[in-house]
Design a protein around this motif. Structure first.
Motif, mmCIF file in Angstrom:
data_model
loop_
_atom_site.group_PDB
_atom_site.id
_atom_site.type_symbol
_atom_site.label_atom_id
_atom_site.label_comp_id
_atom_site.label_asym_id
_atom_site.label_seq_id
_atom_site.Cartn_x
_atom_site.Cartn_y
_atom_site.Cartn_z
ATOM 1 N N PRO A 166 -17.144 17.178 40.382
ATOM 2 C CA PRO A 166 -16.790 17.956 39.190
ATOM 3 C C PRO A 166 -17.812 19.071 38.936
ATOM 4 O O PRO A 166 -19.012 18.880 39.169
ATOM 5 N N PRO A 167 -17.381 20.247 38.475
ATOM 6 C CA PRO A 167 -18.281 21.394 38.322
ATOM 7 C C PRO A 167 -19.557 21.099 37.547
ATOM 8 O O PRO A 167 -20.649 21.480 37.978
ATOM 9 N N ALA A 168 -19.462 20.416 36.408
ATOM 10 C CA ALA A 168 -20.650 20.188 35.582
ATOM 11 C C ALA A 168 -21.645 19.251 36.249
ATOM 12 O O ALA A 168 -22.853 19.361 36.019
ATOM 13 N N GLU A 169 -21.155 18.321 37.083
ATOM 14 C CA GLU A 169 -22.039 17.354 37.718
ATOM 15 C C GLU A 169 -22.870 17.971 38.846
ATOM 16 O O GLU A 169 -23.835 17.361 39.312
ATOM 17 N N ARG A 170 -22.496 19.144 39.310
ATOM 18 C CA ARG A 170 -23.234 19.777 40.412
ATOM 19 C C ARG A 170 -24.585 20.321 39.974
ATOM 20 O O ARG A 170 -25.501 20.462 40.776
ATOM 21 N N ALA A 171 -24.698 20.653 38.688
ATOM 22 C CA ALA A 171 -25.896 21.355 38.211
ATOM 23 C C ALA A 171 -27.033 20.385 37.945
ATOM 24 O O ALA A 171 -27.570 20.312 36.839
ATOM 25 N N THR A 172 -27.431 19.635 38.975
ATOM 26 C CA THR A 172 -28.595 18.763 38.834
ATOM 27 C C THR A 172 -29.860 19.617 38.848
ATOM 28 O O THR A 172 -29.865 20.749 39.351
ATOM 29 N N LEU A 173 -30.929 19.050 38.322
ATOM 30 C CA LEU A 173 -32.186 19.793 38.285
ATOM 31 C C LEU A 173 -32.663 20.137 39.694
ATOM 32 O O LEU A 173 -33.095 21.273 39.952
ATOM 33 N N ALA A 174 -32.556 19.194 40.615
ATOM 34 C CA ALA A 174 -33.004 19.443 41.989
ATOM 35 C C ALA A 174 -32.197 20.555 42.642
ATOM 36 O O ALA A 174 -32.748 21.420 43.341
ATOM 37 N N ARG A 175 -30.888 20.545 42.408
ATOM 38 C CA ARG A 175 -30.034 21.564 43.030
ATOM 39 C C ARG A 175 -30.315 22.933 42.419
ATOM 40 O O ARG A 175 -30.364 23.947 43.124
ATOM 41 N N LEU A 176 -30.497 22.990 41.112
ATOM 42 C CA LEU A 176 -30.814 24.265 40.469
ATOM 43 C C LEU A 176 -32.153 24.806 40.966
ATOM 44 O O LEU A 176 -32.305 26.022 41.162
ATOM 45 N N GLN A 177 -33.122 23.939 41.171
ATOM 46 C CA GLN A 177 -34.421 24.393 41.664
ATOM 47 C C GLN A 177 -34.317 24.926 43.090
ATOM 48 O O GLN A 177 -34.980 25.906 43.439
#
Length: 347
Positions: free
Chosen positions: A67-78
């Motif tokens: 799901p789109p919102a679940e992709r934005a983890t802190l590790a992935r954003l970093q």
């Protein structure tokens, strides 16, 4: 290779999310969480999200099945920020803020604490952008007005052909008008006769509707007398002549060599190039707003209060910043004059 993934290529879940967020209110349902945005704001968010989607597709394609919102983890954003390390701090802030704004809107109940902390750090790092970008390029409105009037009159009269004379007039009028009424580039390019520009025998009125201003507040001003005669001549003579060259028929104010509608990129580049030629400094359209604010702030505290209505701002923070900047300029010059007098007294 493109840096963005077009919306048509997004996964179905993301396209459905986007449509739901922008859905207009119906008789029996509420509007989407982003339905209130103006078209330009929505396009900015779409560009940020499309860049995020392209990075995911390239580096972490399995994430597109979540799901789109679940992709934005802190590790992935970093990791995404690491990939954006070549961009300016303000650009990184824009990208991440845009993506989080979309995802928070689609799933406000998710815990966004850590991504928000990351965003706060980006805001601190970005500050107010790169101050060196404007150093030495904020001329006074008087200098810009004089440059525009010179281009529209003396330089136009000396042009080697009728077409070049008309283009000189148009360009000079654009610079002179922006010097006195420094509206945002999008609104400036979209000025339309009979809608946002009203011509009567007594005056020319510039009237921006709420969808043409960043704050969503209508803004109106009469074209100042220094520019009104040459703008009227452009509207009545020059513009129709250019339209006839390309057999064009529309009401957009600024037109090209064959009467075609000219876009923001062209006008921005044209004004930047001409101000460099005329003043020695490249001044893009947005810098005219800084010029007006600094010019007003240097005149007096009372004049500084005009910055907010002139620039159609909703708050006083910009006015205060330019007033402090102007005071700093004057203090520096006063100090230099004092040192000069002391040196002359010793000689």
């Amino acid at each position: 290779m493109s840096l963005v993934l077009p919306r048509a290529a997004w996964p179905v879940a993301d396209r459905m999310m986007w449509d739901a967020l922008h859905k207009k209110a119906g008789p029996f349902d509420d509007p989407g969480a982003l339905a209130h945005l103006r078209q330009t704001s929505s396009k900015t968010l779409e560009a940020c999200y499309a860049r995020w989607m392209k990075w995911l597709e390239t580096t972490d394609p399995d994430a597109l099945f979540t799901p789109p919102a679940e992709r934005a983890t802190l590790a992935r954003l970093q990791r995404w920020l690491d990939a954006l390390a070549h961009t300016a701090p303000m650009s990184r802030l824009l990208f991440v803020d845009g993506v989080l704004r979309v995802l928070r809107a689609t799933d406000p109940d998710q815990d966004w604490t850590m991504p928000q902390r990351l965003l706060a750090g980006l805001k601190r790092a970005a500050g107010r952008g790169d101050p060196a970008r404007k150093q030495g390029r904020i001329l006074s409105s008087e200098v810009l007005l004089k440059a525009g009037l010179t281009q529209a009159t003396a330089n136009a009269d000396a042009a080697p052909s009728p077409l070049k004379r008309m283009i000189c007039q148009r360009d000079g009028i654009m610079i002179a008008l922006l010097a006195l009424l420094p509206i945002r580039r999008r609104s400036f390019c979209e000025l339309t006769l009979g809608q946002s520009l009203h011509v009567s025998e007594s005056e020319i009125l510039l009237s921006l509707s709420e969808d043409m201003t960043k704050t969503g507040v209508p803004w109106e001003a009469a074209v100042p007398h220094q520019v009104e005669p040459i703008l009227r001549r452009y509207i009545e003579e020059t513009r129709p002549a250019l339209l006839s060259r390309g057999d064009q028929n529309h009401d957009i104010l600024w037109v090209g060599k064959k009467g075609e509608i000219i876009g923001q990129d062209y006008i921005g580049s044209r004004i930047g190039g001409l101000t460099l030629k005329l003043t020695g400094k490249r001044v893009p359209p947005h810098f005219f707003r800084d010029a007006a604010a600094t010019t007003l702030a240097r005149m007096s505290p009372e004049s500084a209060r005009l910055i907010r209505p002139v620039l159609a701002h909703s708050g006083f923070r910009t006015a205060e910043r330019h007033y402090i900047h102007a005071q700093t300029i004057d203090a520096g010059r006063d100090y230099q004059m004092l040192i000069k007098r002391l040196k002359e007294g010793r000689s």
